[in-house]
Structure formats: C-alpha cells, structure tokens
Design a protein around this motif. Structure first.
Motif, short mmCIF file in Angstrom:
data_model
loop_
_atom_site.label_atom_id
_atom_site.label_comp_id
_atom_site.label_asym_id
_atom_site.label_seq_id
_atom_site.Cartn_x
_atom_site.Cartn_y
_atom_site.Cartn_z
N GLU A 163 68.40 -62.64 -1.32
CA GLU A 163 69.25 -63.56 -2.25
C GLU A 163 71.00 -63.63 -1.46
N PHE A 164 71.25 -62.41 -1.36
CA PHE A 164 72.85 -62.42 -0.43
C PHE A 164 72.62 -63.02 0.80
N LEU A 165 71.62 -63.02 1.56
CA LEU A 165 71.84 -63.49 2.65
C LEU A 165 71.67 -65.38 2.64
N GLU A 166 70.68 -65.61 1.58
CA GLU A 166 70.81 -67.03 1.25
C GLU A 166 72.06 -67.64 0.65
N LYS A 167 72.85 -66.95 -0.20
CA LYS A 167 73.93 -67.09 -0.80
C LYS A 167 75.17 -67.35 0.12
N HIS A 168 75.05 -66.59 1.01
CA HIS A 168 76.10 -66.75 1.91
C HIS A 168 75.83 -67.42 3.23
N LYS A 169 74.53 -67.98 3.46
CA LYS A 169 74.26 -68.84 4.44
C LYS A 169 74.27 -67.95 5.74
N ILE A 170 73.85 -66.75 5.78
CA ILE A 170 74.01 -65.94 7.01
C ILE A 170 72.86 -66.23 7.93
N ASP A 171 73.34 -66.32 9.23
CA ASP A 171 72.35 -66.51 10.25
C ASP A 171 72.23 -65.31 10.85
N PHE A 172 73.03 -64.48 11.35
CA PHE A 172 72.79 -63.16 11.84
C PHE A 172 73.63 -62.02 11.41
N VAL A 173 73.12 -60.63 11.38
CA VAL A 173 73.85 -59.63 11.11
C VAL A 173 74.33 -58.61 12.39
N ALA A 174 75.58 -58.49 12.38
CA ALA A 174 75.79 -57.84 13.59
C ALA A 174 76.33 -56.36 13.14
N HIS A 175 75.44 -55.39 13.89
CA HIS A 175 75.88 -54.09 13.68
C HIS A 175 75.39 -52.99 15.12
N ASP A 176 76.04 -51.98 15.01
CA ASP A 176 75.21 -51.16 16.20
C ASP A 176 73.99 -50.68 16.12
N ASP A 177 73.27 -50.57 17.00
CA ASP A 177 71.57 -50.45 17.11
C ASP A 177 71.14 -49.15 16.72
N ILE A 178 72.15 -48.19 16.48
CA ILE A 178 71.75 -46.90 16.06
C ILE A 178 71.12 -46.80 14.54
N PRO A 179 70.14 -46.49 14.30
CA PRO A 179 69.56 -46.45 13.08
C PRO A 179 70.40 -45.77 12.08
N TYR A 180 70.56 -46.55 10.95
CA TYR A 180 71.50 -46.18 9.80
C TYR A 180 70.87 -45.85 8.46
N SER A 181 70.61 -44.51 8.45
CA SER A 181 69.50 -43.88 7.42
C SER A 181 70.69 -43.64 6.10
N SER A 182 70.28 -44.32 5.04
CA SER A 182 70.90 -44.02 3.80
C SER A 182 70.06 -44.67 2.64
N ALA A 183 70.43 -44.27 1.47
CA ALA A 183 69.60 -44.89 0.30
C ALA A 183 68.39 -44.88 0.31
N GLY A 184 67.83 -43.65 0.81
CA GLY A 184 66.53 -43.26 0.85
C GLY A 184 65.66 -44.08 1.77
N SER A 185 66.32 -44.78 3.01
CA SER A 185 65.90 -45.40 3.96
C SER A 185 66.15 -44.77 5.33
N ASP A 186 65.37 -45.01 6.38
CA ASP A 186 65.44 -44.43 7.58
C ASP A 186 66.34 -45.30 8.48
N ASP A 187 66.34 -46.67 8.03
CA ASP A 187 67.25 -47.60 8.69
C ASP A 187 67.52 -48.79 7.42
N ILE A 188 68.41 -48.85 6.96
CA ILE A 188 69.03 -49.87 6.00
C ILE A 188 68.59 -51.31 6.77
N TYR A 189 68.68 -51.34 8.12
CA TYR A 189 68.90 -52.79 8.70
C TYR A 189 67.28 -53.11 9.41
#
Length: 349
Positions: free
Chosen positions: A136-162
């Motif tokens: 829903e957030f991606l659609e609201k802001h018409k986001i095509d791509f997400v940019a971030h470093d490729d290191i797995p970001y573990s948080s909020a109970g997830s091994d990689d939130i991306y």
C-alpha cells in the motif's frame, strides 16, 4: 543534460514540483506534488534506458539518518544517480518507531527531517516512514525501486526487511561508505566524554545540562584551570624563545658590524702607520728638509773669469778646509810654536 534538468523536462503538467537548489525539498504530506501519471511497472533495464519519457523513475530510500553525515549523503547520491532520469523520495522514521526497533537517537525526528530536506540529492521527504515497506505504501507514492545497501537488515523479527522487495525485483543496491557511520560518531563522543564535557562546561553549559555530578564538575573545572595555566606557560615559553632568538640575531648583527668596523680601523691604522705608511714617508720628508736646512752650503772652488781693471789685483782665493781639532795645550808645544814664529820673522827680514 544533467539529471536535474532531465527530471524537470519529463515532469507532466499536473506535476507542479519545481526542483531548485535554492530551496529545501518539500514534505510529501504538505505539498500537492503527487504523481498523477499512469504508473506502469518498469524493469531495471527499462529504467536504465531512461524510459518512460512521460515521467521520471521514482526511487525510494529510507533510514534513520541520525547525525546526518557524508556516508548518508553519498548513499543518497548513489540512489539519485542510479538512472538517467530519477526522482528521489527519502523516508525518515519517527522517534517512536526508531526508539522501539533500534534505540535512542541523538537528534529528534524534526531535526532529522530538516537535515534531509537540505540535502541536494533529495527531491521529496516522507515523514514518519514505515519500518517495513508495504504494498500500500509503495502504491501510494508510486515507487518504482527501493535503494539501500545490499547487507541484510535484520529487524522487527525479520532476517531481512527488504527481502520481499528483492523478490519483487524492485531493489537496487548502493555501496556503504567505509569509515563513517552514526555509531562511529557516537563511539568517539563516548570515548572522549571527559574532553567534550570539559569543553562544554567552559563554554557555559551547566553541570545539570551535561548530566555531570558535583565531584566531576569540580574535577573538570580544575582540569580546565590547569590547562589554562599550561597554555599560559606555553605562551610565555614561546615568547621567551622568540625574545632570545631576536637577541641572538641582533647580537650576531652587532658582532658582524663590530668586526667590519675593527677591520676597517686596523686597515686605516696600518695604511697610515705601517712600514710603508704615509706617516713614515711624511716623517722622512720632513726630516730630510730639516737636515738640509741645518747643514751649511759649500762655496764654489773657482769662480768664472771676469774682466778686471789693471789697477786692481786679483783677490785671493780662499778654500774651505776641514776643521781639525787642536791638540791639547802643553809648554813644549807652546815654546815650539814661539820658536817657529821667530824664525819666520827672521826669514821675512
């Protein structure tokens, strides 16, 4: 054409976003800069070619951005330049969300929002961004791509939130800048806590504002006084060294001048009173003049012939004979001289 000009060229008429370097980037919830163009799914290959021509590629980057530094700015620069024609949206998480999932921040959310608005690569700031990106957030802001470093970001109970973003083919990696991070800056402050506490006490902050105990406050103030004394002593030493150096330079100059004057004086003295000096020559000349003046002049032995009158007899010629010392007086010599005189008289008669 630069990426900024391309962005402006491909904005539709109903997209009133005016990008300029002389104003901060707008907030998404305080502007009418909402993407109204048809949003068709793009592949990374299509985006790298600069298509579609009717709108820019909308790239999203999120983070905490506490103590905004060059590492943050370089990551946003990479996100902005991933594609020839891009529009960079930056999401910043609120204090409540950050403190819940990551920890306490140095800067509050308002300060972190403002820091992002004044970064030259940012086109739009999204406040209170979600921790995990939803469809829903991606659609609201018409986001095509997400940019971030490729290191797995573990948080909020997830091994990689991306992870779901990567699986959808919407993730574009950026490179981290080594040697700089918010954690590194905080570590430096903690390591040098005493130095910064003393500095801020000296600048007028109270011990209560710095959360410093009474004993530590007195210790820091005493150390500040010691440092001031050291600085004064250091300044005095430097000034004394400068004074000594100046005296040495002046004394060296005086010695050189004295040596030059002494050489000049000795040279003049030798020129005047030396073996071949002018004084000796002058003295000899004056001595010769005095001797010449005191010595008698000799008469000529013969005088040139003149015509004489017959009545006059020629004058006898006198010769100057060297004067011989007379012998000592004795009776025999006296009688001899008397007898010679009587004989001479008889001869004349």
């Amino acid at each position: 054409m630069s990426a900024t000009l391309l962005t402006m060229a491909f904005l539709p008429a109903e997209y009133p976003r005016v990008w300029t370097l002389t104003a901060p980037a707008p907030f998404a919830d305080e502007t009418s800069c909402l993407c109204q163009a048809p949003h068709e799914k793009l592949t990374i290959a299509q985006a790298r070619l600069g298509t579609p021509v009717d709108r820019p590629v909308r790239v999203y980057a999120d983070g905490i951005f506490d103590l905004f530094h060059s590492g943050h700015a370089r990551a946003l620069m990479q996100a902005k330049t991933l594609f020839p024609n891009s529009y960079l949206l930056v999401g910043v998480c609120s204090d409540d969300l950050t403190h819940k999932f990551k920890g306490f921040t140095v800067m509050n959310e308002a300060e972190r929002y403002e820091a992002l608005r004044h970064c030259r690569y940012v086109d739009e700031v999204i406040r209170d961004a979600p921790w995990t990106l939803t469809p829903e957030f991606l659609e609201k802001h018409k986001i095509d791509f997400v940019a971030h470093d490729d290191i797995p970001y573990s948080s909020a109970g997830s091994d990689d939130i991306y992870k779901h973003i990567k699986e959808a083919g919407m993730f574009v990696p950026t490179q981290r800048t080594e040697g700089i991070s918010t954690s590194d800056i905080i570590t430096r402050i903690v390591r040098d806590y005493d130095v910064y506490a003393r500095r801020n006490l000296q600048r007028g902050y109270t011990a209560k504002e710095l959360n410093v105990s009474f004993i530590n406050e007195k210790k820091y103030r005493f150390q500040n006084q010691v440092d001031k004394m050291k600085e004064k002593v250091k300044n005095v030493e430097e000034r004394s060294k400068e004074f000594v150096n100046r005296v040495e330079e002046k004394s060296h100059d005086l010695i050189q001048k004295w040596e030059e004057k002494s050489r000049e004086f000795i040279g003049n003295f030798l020129e005047l009173f030396g073996p071949d000096g002018a004084w000796k020559q002058m003295f000899q000349e004056r001595s010769n003049r005095m001797l010449h003046a005191l010595s008698p002049k000799q008469s000529p032995v013969s005088s040139p012939t003149r015509s004489r009158s017959p009545s006059r007899s020629p004058s006898p010629t006198f010769l100057w004979l060297p004067h011989k010392p007379s012998p000592p007086f004795s009776p025999k010599a006296a009688s001899a001289s008397m007898s010679s005189m009587s004989e001479g008289d008889e001869d004349e008669k």
